[in-house]
Scaffold this active site. Structure first.
Site, short mmCIF file in Angstrom:
data_model
loop_
_atom_site.label_atom_id
_atom_site.label_comp_id
_atom_site.label_asym_id
_atom_site.label_seq_id
_atom_site.Cartn_x
_atom_site.Cartn_y
_atom_site.Cartn_z
N CYS A 179 -34.83 -40.13 14.09
CA CYS A 179 -35.85 -40.81 13.27
C CYS A 179 -36.46 -39.86 12.22
CB CYS A 179 -36.96 -41.40 14.13
SG CYS A 179 -36.40 -42.63 15.32
N ALA A 180 -35.70 -38.85 11.82
CA ALA A 180 -36.20 -37.89 10.83
C ALA A 180 -35.11 -37.61 9.80
CB ALA A 180 -36.63 -36.60 11.53
#
Length: 382
Positions: free
Chosen positions: A339-340
């Protein structure tokens, strides 16, 4: 199961966390602050007790400055989407950020036409305070930074940054989801204005818990309005804290579970937890040199990172490695983009993803050895 996914959520939880949650459900599962009867009052007191423990751990001005949410994402959204931006305002953030920070900022770039600068890590994989300072303009109103990357583990020098901005009218927001419960954080000494974190990671609490602490009143607009159990005659959300930012029924079992997790941390001590996790990280980094084709990312100075180790293996898909570890060795790691996405773009790993092993307070050195042996087996087999 050997669990190395603490950057996503800690496991196992302390037994006292489960016991506190069970007691809440079985003996006083009334609505806190919504009634004068003894069960509602018992629930209210339990929530307020947890609020005080959070305030003490992070040196918040008072317990009313502590607001509970469903998760860190909601807390971050309240801080960022609720911030009173005007067209043309400028925000500084980093390429380390989780989508919980990136996506609200991207939304505001479109809706409120704010400008956002993304600070890149240097050649050593670190964010440098001077780079943040150089990006400041007279339009900068907010600096939003993670305290540590959930991909590389690199720690951002919060206090160095805050020393530059504490005399300016710039609000410092910190996402401490990867450090709360591992590294000491003081809103007072670190000059943090807004602090958000998850309760279910290093704080050892259950899922469904997140916190936002606001040092002062920054004019945040509540994202959710509704019942607060107070000022019910008013047609608008009340101004009093924490009610203004906590519309709806709170997760009493989760909140008392978080309080029990904090008790565990206080009993063991942040320094002891950090040193233990650092010993695991050092051992993994050292032993990983034995695995042919394994390449670590992140700072080589391990004193500047938390116990997160992400890596690639030549010729192997990250998801495939994670699946083999799970199915054949009963080892849990995380694969993918975590999620980055922006930091993966900087690392050149958007297409392949990374395998991430993250260590917690209950892991042992022998478990690291088991992981290394499994990775050696996989490397040799392919």
């Amino acid at each position: 199961m050997i669990y190395f996914d603490h950057a996503a959520s800690s496991y196992p939880k302390p037994r006292k966390v489960a016991e506190a949650m069970s007691e809440a459900v079985l003996t006083y599962s009334a609505n806190p602050g919504r009634g004068g009867h003894r069960l509602a009052e018992q629930a209210r007191l339990a929530v307020e007790g947890a609020r005080k423990k959070v305030a003490q751990l992070f040196s918040a001005p008072s317990s009313k400055n502590v607001w509970f949410y469903q998760n860190a994402t909601m807390a971050i959204n309240q801080a960022i989407l609720g911030f009173p931006f005007k067209k043309g305002d400028h925000v500084i953030t980093t390429k380390f950020e989780h989508n919980s920070v990136i996506r609200p900022l991207k939304q505001l770039m479109k809706e409120k036409e704010i400008d956002v600068s993304f600070i890149e890590p240097n050649a050593s994989g670190l964010i440098v305070a001077e780079d943040v300072v150089e990006e400041m303009t007279n339009r900068t109103v907010l600096i939003a930074v993670t305290h540590a990357s959930n991909v590389t583990g690199a720690v951002v020098p919060i206090r160095e940054i805050s020393n530059y901005v504490k005399e300016k009218k710039i609000v410092l927001f910190v996402d401490a989801s990867q450090t709360a419960g591992t590294l000491p954080l003081s809103m007072e000494e670190d000059h943090i204005d807004l602090l958000a974190f998850a309760g279910h990671k290093s704080l050892l609490g259950p899922q469904g818990t997140g916190v936002l602490i606001s040092k002062n009143d920054y004019g945040l607009i509540p994202l959710i309005v509704g019942g607060t159990g107070s000022y019910s005659e008013m047609p608008h959300q009340p101004q009093s804290w924490p009610d203004r930012y906590e519309a709806g029924t709170l997760n009493t079992p989760g909140i008392v579970g978080l309080a029990a997790g904090i008790d565990e941390i206080n009993g063991r001590g942040l320094d002891e937890i950090y040193e233990h996790e650092q010993s695991l990280l050092k051992h993994f980094v050292s032993e990983s040199e034995k695995v042919e084709g394994l390449k670590l990312v992140g700072p080589t100075d391990l004193t500047k990172r938390v116990a997160v180790a992400s890596f690639t293996m030549d010729g192997l898909d990250s998801h495939e490695v994670a699946m083999i570890l799970d199915e054949h060795y009963h080892i849990a790691v995380r694969a993918g983009l975590h999620c980055a996405p922006i930091i993966h773009q900087a690392l050149g790993t958007v297409d392949t993803g990374l395998i991430r092993a993250s260590f917690g307070p209950y892991n042992k050195l022998e478990e690291i050895d088991t992981l290394i042996q499994a990775l050696q087996d996989i490397s040799e087999a392919f």
